[in-house]
Motif scaffolding. Structure first.
Motif, PDB file in Angstrom:
ATOM      1  N   ASP A 184      -4.038   0.639   0.961  1.00 11.17           N
ATOM      2  CA  ASP A 184      -4.855   1.447   1.723  1.00 11.17           C
ATOM      3  C   ASP A 184      -6.164   1.966   1.584  1.00 11.17           C
ATOM      4  O   ASP A 184      -6.961   2.142   2.355  1.00 11.17           O
ATOM      5  CB  ASP A 184      -4.288   2.909   2.104  1.00 11.17           C
ATOM      6  CG  ASP A 184      -2.995   2.757   3.172  1.00 11.17           C
ATOM      7  OD1 ASP A 184      -2.928   1.876   3.805  1.00 11.17           O
ATOM      8  OD2 ASP A 184      -2.182   3.543   3.105  1.00 11.17           O
ATOM      9  N   TYR A 225     -11.626   5.953   8.980  1.00 13.76           N
ATOM     10  CA  TYR A 225     -10.002   5.884   8.233  1.00 13.76           C
ATOM     11  C   TYR A 225     -10.052   6.843   6.893  1.00 13.76           C
ATOM     12  O   TYR A 225      -9.114   7.514   6.527  1.00 13.76           O
ATOM     13  CB  TYR A 225      -9.854   4.422   7.912  1.00 13.76           C
ATOM     14  CG  TYR A 225      -8.721   4.134   7.227  1.00 13.76           C
ATOM     15  CD1 TYR A 225      -7.588   3.760   8.084  1.00 13.76           C
ATOM     16  CD2 TYR A 225      -8.508   4.314   5.717  1.00 13.76           C
ATOM     17  CE1 TYR A 225      -6.182   3.701   7.381  1.00 13.76           C
ATOM     18  CE2 TYR A 225      -7.270   4.161   5.290  1.00 13.76           C
ATOM     19  CZ  TYR A 225      -6.260   3.520   6.000  1.00 13.76           C
ATOM     20  OH  TYR A 225      -4.785   3.312   5.203  1.00 13.76           O
ATOM     21  N   PHE A 239      -2.974   5.513  15.754  1.00 13.32           N
ATOM     22  CA  PHE A 239      -2.361   5.163  14.200  1.00 13.32           C
ATOM     23  C   PHE A 239      -1.878   6.572  13.793  1.00 13.32           C
ATOM     24  O   PHE A 239      -2.165   7.706  13.954  1.00 13.32           O
ATOM     25  CB  PHE A 239      -3.470   4.868  13.326  1.00 13.32           C
ATOM     26  CG  PHE A 239      -3.363   4.525  11.960  1.00 13.32           C
ATOM     27  CD1 PHE A 239      -2.823   3.051  11.803  1.00 13.32           C
ATOM     28  CD2 PHE A 239      -3.182   5.410  10.846  1.00 13.32           C
ATOM     29  CE1 PHE A 239      -2.564   2.625  10.462  1.00 13.32           C
ATOM     30  CE2 PHE A 239      -3.384   4.828   9.713  1.00 13.32           C
ATOM     31  CZ  PHE A 239      -2.892   3.442   9.449  1.00 13.32           C
ATOM     32  N   HIS A 292      -2.247   7.266  -0.807  1.00 11.99           N
ATOM     33  CA  HIS A 292      -2.284   8.475  -0.584  1.00 11.99           C
ATOM     34  C   HIS A 292      -0.702   9.028  -0.544  1.00 11.99           C
ATOM     35  O   HIS A 292      -0.454  10.201  -0.083  1.00 11.99           O
ATOM     36  CB  HIS A 292      -2.839   8.821   0.629  1.00 11.99           C
ATOM     37  CG  HIS A 292      -2.242   8.113   1.925  1.00 11.99           C
ATOM     38  ND1 HIS A 292      -1.761   8.483   2.839  1.00 11.99           N
ATOM     39  CD2 HIS A 292      -1.774   6.610   2.064  1.00 11.99           C
ATOM     40  CE1 HIS A 292      -1.106   7.696   3.957  1.00 11.99           C
ATOM     41  NE2 HIS A 292      -1.313   6.575   3.384  1.00 11.99           N
ATOM     42  N   GLU A 322       4.804   3.131   2.952  1.00 12.11           N
ATOM     43  CA  GLU A 322       4.540   3.528   4.598  1.00 12.11           C
ATOM     44  C   GLU A 322       4.932   2.375   5.373  1.00 12.11           C
ATOM     45  O   GLU A 322       4.550   1.255   5.241  1.00 12.11           O
ATOM     46  CB  GLU A 322       3.180   4.158   4.707  1.00 12.11           C
ATOM     47  CG  GLU A 322       2.972   4.908   5.904  1.00 12.11           C
ATOM     48  CD  GLU A 322       2.044   5.760   5.954  1.00 12.11           C
ATOM     49  OE1 GLU A 322       1.066   5.950   5.050  1.00 12.11           O
ATOM     50  OE2 GLU A 322       1.912   6.454   6.669  1.00 12.11           O
ATOM     51  N   ASP A 354       3.873   0.888   7.831  1.00  7.43           N
ATOM     52  CA  ASP A 354       2.866   0.152   8.618  1.00  7.43           C
ATOM     53  C   ASP A 354       2.689  -1.002   7.525  1.00  7.43           C
ATOM     54  O   ASP A 354       2.302  -2.313   7.833  1.00  7.43           O
ATOM     55  CB  ASP A 354       1.705   0.678   8.969  1.00  7.43           C
ATOM     56  CG  ASP A 354       0.855   1.514   7.604  1.00  7.43           C
ATOM     57  OD1 ASP A 354       1.792   2.084   6.722  1.00  7.43           O
ATOM     58  OD2 ASP A 354      -0.352   1.842   7.580  1.00  7.43           O
ATOM     59  N   HIS A 355       3.327  -1.032   6.426  1.00  7.82           N
ATOM     60  CA  HIS A 355       3.119  -2.271   5.359  1.00  7.82           C
ATOM     61  C   HIS A 355       4.741  -2.591   4.879  1.00  7.82           C
ATOM     62  O   HIS A 355       4.843  -3.456   4.520  1.00  7.82           O
ATOM     63  CB  HIS A 355       2.275  -1.788   3.987  1.00  7.82           C
ATOM     64  CG  HIS A 355       1.068  -1.163   4.552  1.00  7.82           C
ATOM     65  ND1 HIS A 355      -0.146  -1.981   5.058  1.00  7.82           N
ATOM     66  CD2 HIS A 355       0.494  -0.006   4.420  1.00  7.82           C
ATOM     67  CE1 HIS A 355      -1.039  -1.134   5.358  1.00  7.82           C
ATOM     68  NE2 HIS A 355      -0.699   0.091   4.868  1.00  7.82           N
ATOM     69  N   HIS A 393       2.994  -0.034  -1.360  1.00  6.67           N
ATOM     70  CA  HIS A 393       3.143   1.182  -0.614  1.00  6.67           C
ATOM     71  C   HIS A 393       4.265   1.326   0.337  1.00  6.67           C
ATOM     72  O   HIS A 393       4.628   0.061   0.853  1.00  6.67           O
ATOM     73  CB  HIS A 393       1.831   1.373   0.199  1.00  6.67           C
ATOM     74  CG  HIS A 393       1.717   2.585   0.891  1.00  6.67           C
ATOM     75  ND1 HIS A 393       2.208   3.585   0.722  1.00  6.67           N
ATOM     76  CD2 HIS A 393       0.768   3.122   2.240  1.00  6.67           C
ATOM     77  CE1 HIS A 393       1.870   4.548   1.562  1.00  6.67           C
ATOM     78  NE2 HIS A 393       0.922   4.189   2.239  1.00  6.67           N
ATOM     79  N   HIS A 453      -5.647  -3.022   4.997  1.00  2.00           N
ATOM     80  CA  HIS A 453      -6.213  -2.536   6.550  1.00  2.00           C
ATOM     81  C   HIS A 453      -7.630  -2.879   6.428  1.00  2.00           C
ATOM     82  O   HIS A 453      -8.364  -2.800   5.568  1.00  2.00           O
ATOM     83  CB  HIS A 453      -6.225  -1.187   6.958  1.00  2.00           C
ATOM     84  CG  HIS A 453      -4.695  -0.602   7.113  1.00  2.00           C
ATOM     85  ND1 HIS A 453      -3.971  -0.670   7.994  1.00  2.00           N
ATOM     86  CD2 HIS A 453      -4.249   0.426   6.367  1.00  2.00           C
ATOM     87  CE1 HIS A 453      -2.926  -0.149   7.851  1.00  2.00           C
ATOM     88  NE2 HIS A 453      -3.034   0.816   6.948  1.00  2.00           N
TER      89      HIS A 453
HETATM   90 FE1  FEO Z   1      -0.325   4.529   4.125  1.00  6.04          FE
HETATM   91 FE2  FEO Z   1      -1.607   1.995   5.941  1.00  6.04          FE
HETATM   92  O1  FEO Z   1      -0.299   3.056   5.209  1.00  6.04           O
END
Ligand code: FEO
Length: 396
Positions: A166, A195, A24, A147, A83, A85-86, A81, A226
């Motif tokens: 997150d 995490y 990750f 974050h 980032e 991954d989303h 968010h 997640h």
């Molecule tokens: Fe801060 Fe799951 O991305």
């Protein structure tokens, strides 16, 4: 997880399991994989997707989203968010749903432009703004630096679902059910804490502020981006987050050593024996060269005491221990007891570096500090034992 799953009234999970990514953020190992949870809320007058998933999962995500929409148009994409991954599929969404509007806050927009070149069809919301989908009013709360600066959570005032992004997330894929009452707690809690320690811990003060802010909402479910979805143990999971972000921890100790030839390892074992003599039962002994730092960080967050023992390497701290110390200084845990010890042969260095670390991290240091030349003799080992005993005594 082969299809969209209804998780609340008019609310669907459209996420994916990622069993292929080994690390990750190319940093943290994923032995149990990771899930990207995405959602869609289908109101009577409009529909809204809450985040997307990581880029490679386009087909799987679309299939689930189309199932959930059941012939309806997609009107909004709420971006909690940015980032990737989303937000990985944002660019593609517009070509599939041309009338789609992107919902985010002021801090979202530069990132939306930077990552995806999108500057049009955007709705910029402020903290507390709402979006009415017909039977479902979404309320947006900004949680900057939880974050990332644009981080936001979305609350469905009709169902009481908090789409928390997150926050409250964890590593691990869904292995059947999505919900807390469909899983064994031991299976998700450790990966949630790992995490937290890796991704969120640095912003623990922000978590505290967010918990205060969200405390006024009547939250019935927490659906993070997640890991496990929470509908049974919502209070319990909020109290876990409260505990971790207040640096409250359990009675126990982590002992981490960096050792090339086993001498510092023997010192660490003596510290463990001292802890045990002080009746500490939960002791985790880790070789910093062989245990991924994410697990060490997790357990340092979990327990009230830790000891770092390192050999000297090229006149400085042993590199894997140096890397761990750097990660700890980035996260600045509080309310813990710390013990340190170093060893050396042709040049000192490790203990001085650990003393410097102890100074910077501002934790209560437990004595004695131990420094050993070459291999530990019986007096050295007794000192290490004493350090462990005193660490244990501090826990009593
Ligand atoms: Fe801060 Fe799951 O991305």
């Amino acid at each position: 997880m082969y299809k969209a799953i209804q998780v609340s009234k008019d609310t669907w999970w459209t996420g994916v399991n990622d069993c292929e990514t080994d690390m990750f953020e190319s940093l943290w190992p994923l032995p149990q994989g990771v899930a990207y949870n995405a959602y869609v809320v289908t109101g009577s007058t409009a529909t809204a997707a809450i985040d997307t998933v990581k880029g490679p999962y386009l087909d799987e995500y679309y299939n689930k989203l189309l199932q959930a929409l059941n012939g309806k148009n997609l009107n909004y994409l709420v971006i909690n968010h940015m980032e990737p991954d989303h937000a990985g599929l944002i660019s593609q969404m517009k070509s599939r749903w041309p009338s789609l509007k992107f919902v985010g806050n002021a801090k979202t927009m530069p990132l939306l432009k930077g990552y995806h070149g999108i500057e049009e069809d955007i709705i910029t919301v402020k903290d507390g703004d709402t979006l009415d989908l017909g039977g479902h009013v979404l309320r947006f709360s900004t949680v900057p630096m939880l974050h990332w600066p644009e981080s936001m959570v979305t609350f469905d005032t009709s169902t009481g679902v908090l789409f928390s992004n997150d926050s409250f997330g964890g590593f691990g894929v869904h292995e059947g059910g999505l919900f807390d009452d469909e899983k064994v707690k031991e299976r998700w809690e450790d990966e949630m804490l790992r995490y937290y320690a890796c991704i969120v811990a640095k912003y623990s003060n922000v978590v505290q502020a967010a918990l205060r802010k969200l405390g006024t909402l009547e939250i019935k479910n927490i659906f993070p981006s997640h890991g496990t979805l929470f509908r049974k143990d919502v209070k319990q999971v909020v109290s876990l987050y409260d505990k971790w972000s207040r640096f409250e921890s359990d009675n126990g100790s982590v002992v981490v050593y960096g050792s090339m030839y086993g001498n510092t390892r023997r010192m660490a074992e003596a510290v463990c024996s001292g802890l045990s003599a002080s009746d500490v039962k939960d002791i985790r002994l880790y070789d910093v060269s062989r245990t991924d730092p994410s697990y060490i960080l997790r357990d340092i967050w979990k327990f009230k005491a830790f000891a770092l023992l390192s050999c000297t390497y090229n006149t400085i701290l042993y590199p894997p221990m140096e890397a761990l110390c750097s990660k700890l200084l980035n996260r600045m845990p509080k309310n813990k007891f710390l013990g340190i010890a170093g060893s050396y042969s042709w040049s000192k260095g490790a203990l001085t570096a650990l003393q410097d670390f102890a100074e910077k991290i501002k934790l209560e240091k437990i004595t004695p500090e131990v420094e050993v030349f070459t291999s530990p003799n019986s007096q050295d080992l007794e000192k290490c034992f004493e350090l462990g005993k005193n660490l244990g005594g501090a826990l009593a």
